[in-house]
Design an enzyme around this catalytic site. Sequence first.
Site, PDB file in Angstrom:
ATOM      1  N   CYS A  91       0.832  -1.210   0.000  1.00  0.00           N
ATOM      2  CA  CYS A  91       0.000   0.000   0.000  1.00  0.00           C
ATOM      3  C   CYS A  91       0.866   1.260   0.000  1.00  0.00           C
ATOM      4  CB  CYS A  91      -0.993  -0.025   1.165  1.00  0.00           C
ATOM      5  SG  CYS A  91      -2.396   1.110   0.931  1.00  0.00           S
ATOM      6  N   ASP A 141      -3.322   1.233  10.125  1.00  0.00           N
ATOM      7  CA  ASP A 141      -4.493   2.097  10.305  1.00  0.00           C
ATOM      8  C   ASP A 141      -4.931   2.094  11.758  1.00  0.00           C
ATOM      9  OD1 ASP A 141      -5.594   2.940   7.392  1.00  0.00           O
ATOM     10  OD2 ASP A 141      -4.499   1.056   7.351  1.00  0.00           O
TER      11      ASP A 141
HETATM   12  O1  LIG Z   1      -0.818   7.018   8.055  1.00  0.00           O
HETATM   13  P1  LIG Z   1      -0.073   6.433   6.917  1.00  0.00           P
HETATM   14  O2  LIG Z   1       1.196   5.779   7.348  1.00  0.00           O
HETATM   15  O3  LIG Z   1       0.149   7.424   5.780  1.00  0.00           O
HETATM   16  O4  LIG Z   1      -1.010   5.290   6.260  1.00  0.00           O
HETATM   17  C1  LIG Z   1      -1.431   4.195   7.051  1.00  0.00           C
HETATM   18  C2  LIG Z   1      -2.320   3.275   6.279  1.00  0.00           C
HETATM   19  O5  LIG Z   1      -3.425   3.994   5.718  1.00  0.00           O
HETATM   20  C3  LIG Z   1      -3.751   3.395   4.457  1.00  0.00           C
HETATM   21  O6  LIG Z   1      -5.123   3.137   4.356  1.00  0.00           O
HETATM   22  P2  LIG Z   1      -6.053   3.795   3.188  1.00  0.00           P
HETATM   23  O7  LIG Z   1      -5.263   3.869   1.912  1.00  0.00           O
HETATM   24  O8  LIG Z   1      -6.512   5.140   3.696  1.00  0.00           O
HETATM   25  O9  LIG Z   1      -7.218   2.834   3.064  1.00  0.00           O
HETATM   26  C4  LIG Z   1      -2.915   2.144   4.328  1.00  0.00           C
HETATM   27  O10 LIG Z   1      -3.539   1.007   4.881  1.00  0.00           O
HETATM   28  C5  LIG Z   1      -1.682   2.569   5.092  1.00  0.00           C
HETATM   29  O11 LIG Z   1      -0.860   1.492   5.495  1.00  0.00           O
END
Ligand SMILES: O=P(O)(O)OC[C@H]1O[C@H](OP(=O)(O)O)[C@H](O)[C@@H]1O
Length: 337
Positions: A133, A202
Site C-alpha cells: 500500500c 491504520d
Molecule cells: O498514516 P499512513 O502511514 O500514511 O497510512 C497508514 C495506512 O493507511 C492506508 O489506508 P487507506 O489507503 O486510507 O485505506 C494504508 O492502509 C496505510 O498502510
Amino acid sequence: MDEGEPGVVPAVESTAEDIAEMRTRGAATIADAAAAALATQADRSTAETPAAFRRELRAAARTLYETRPTAVSLPNALRYVLRGMDGDTVADLRASTIARAEAFQRDLAQAQETLGEIGANRLQDGDVVMTHCHSTDALSCIEAALEDGKALEAIVKETRPRKQGHITARQLREWGVPVTLIVDNAARRYLDRTDHVLVGADSIAADGSVINKIGTSGLAVNARERGVPLMVAAQTIKLHPDTMTGHTVEIELRDESEVLTGEERASIVDSESTGGDEGDRSPETDGALTVENPAFDVTPARYVDAIVTERGQFPPESIVTLMRELFGETTDEPWEA
Ligand SMILES: O=P(O)(O)OC[C@H]1O[C@H](OP(=O)(O)O)[C@H](O)[C@@H]1O
C-alpha cells in the site's frame, strides 16, 4: 454519513466527502485533514453562544467521524481537538479550538519525522525493502535512511484494488530509489530477495495485532515463513484505545465497483445463468454473485517483529503499556456529548 448537520460549514462537509471517497486517504493524512477541518469549523462558525458553538463543533466532528470506520487516527484526532476546546465566550472557544488543532497538526508532522529516524536504524546500507500500500509513516523510515546515506532498493506491491502501491513507487522514484513493482500475488516469490517488509498501520490493537491494508496479514505469514522481518511504522495516533477494553476494530467494507466494473459483472453473470433479460444484471438482481471488498485485515502480533513509533520501537506484545500511558484505561466520544 449524516448529511448537513445544522451549523456544519461546507468546508467540513467537503473534507468528510474527500475522506469517504478516498481522495484524502492514509491514516495520518486523514487525521491531519480532520483536525484542519475542525479548525475551519471553529474559524467560520456563526454561533452566537458558547453552547451553540460547542454543538456545532460536535456536529462537525460527528460528520468527520462517520466517514470511514477503521483508522483510529480519525477519532483520536477529533477527541484530541475537542478536548482542547476551552473558554466561556465564543471568541475564547474559537481561539482554543484553532490552537489545539494546529498543535495537533504540528505534533503529527513531528511524530512522523521522529518515527522515521527511529525506523531508519533498522535499515542497513544495501537493503531491499518490500512495501504494501502507501504509508507516509513507512516512507518516513525510508526517507530518513536515505538521508543517512544508506542505499536502498524497493519491491513495491501494487496493492489491489486501488493500487496505492503506485503512489509509493512514485515517491520512491522521486527519491532515486530503484523500484521493482510487482502484483500482489508475486510477493512470496520476491521475499527471497527482501531484507525487510515495511508497512504502515491504520489501527493497532492492545494485543499488538496490526490492522492495515488488506493483504498485510498474508504477506506477514509469508514473510515469517521466509524468515524476513516485518516492521510496522505507526505513530502513536494509530493506537486504538478502545481495544484495551475488548472492543474490536471494525473492518471497512468498500464498494464492489472498486473490484469489478459493471461490464465485468455482466461478463460473469450472463442472461442465461440469471435466467433474466440482458439488462437485468445489477448487483441487486444478480444476487448469486457476491463481491466482497474489505479494505483492511488483521495481522496477529506473532507475525510482527517490531512496531516503530515516535516513542521508540516496541515488540507488539508490549504496545499495550504505551497505550495505557498515552490514553489511560477509558476513552470517550466527546462528539456524542
Ligand atoms: O498514516 P499512513 O502511514 O500514511 O497510512 C497508514 C495506512 O493507511 C492506508 O489506508 P487507506 O489507503 O486510507 O485505506 C494504508 O492502509 C496505510 O498502510
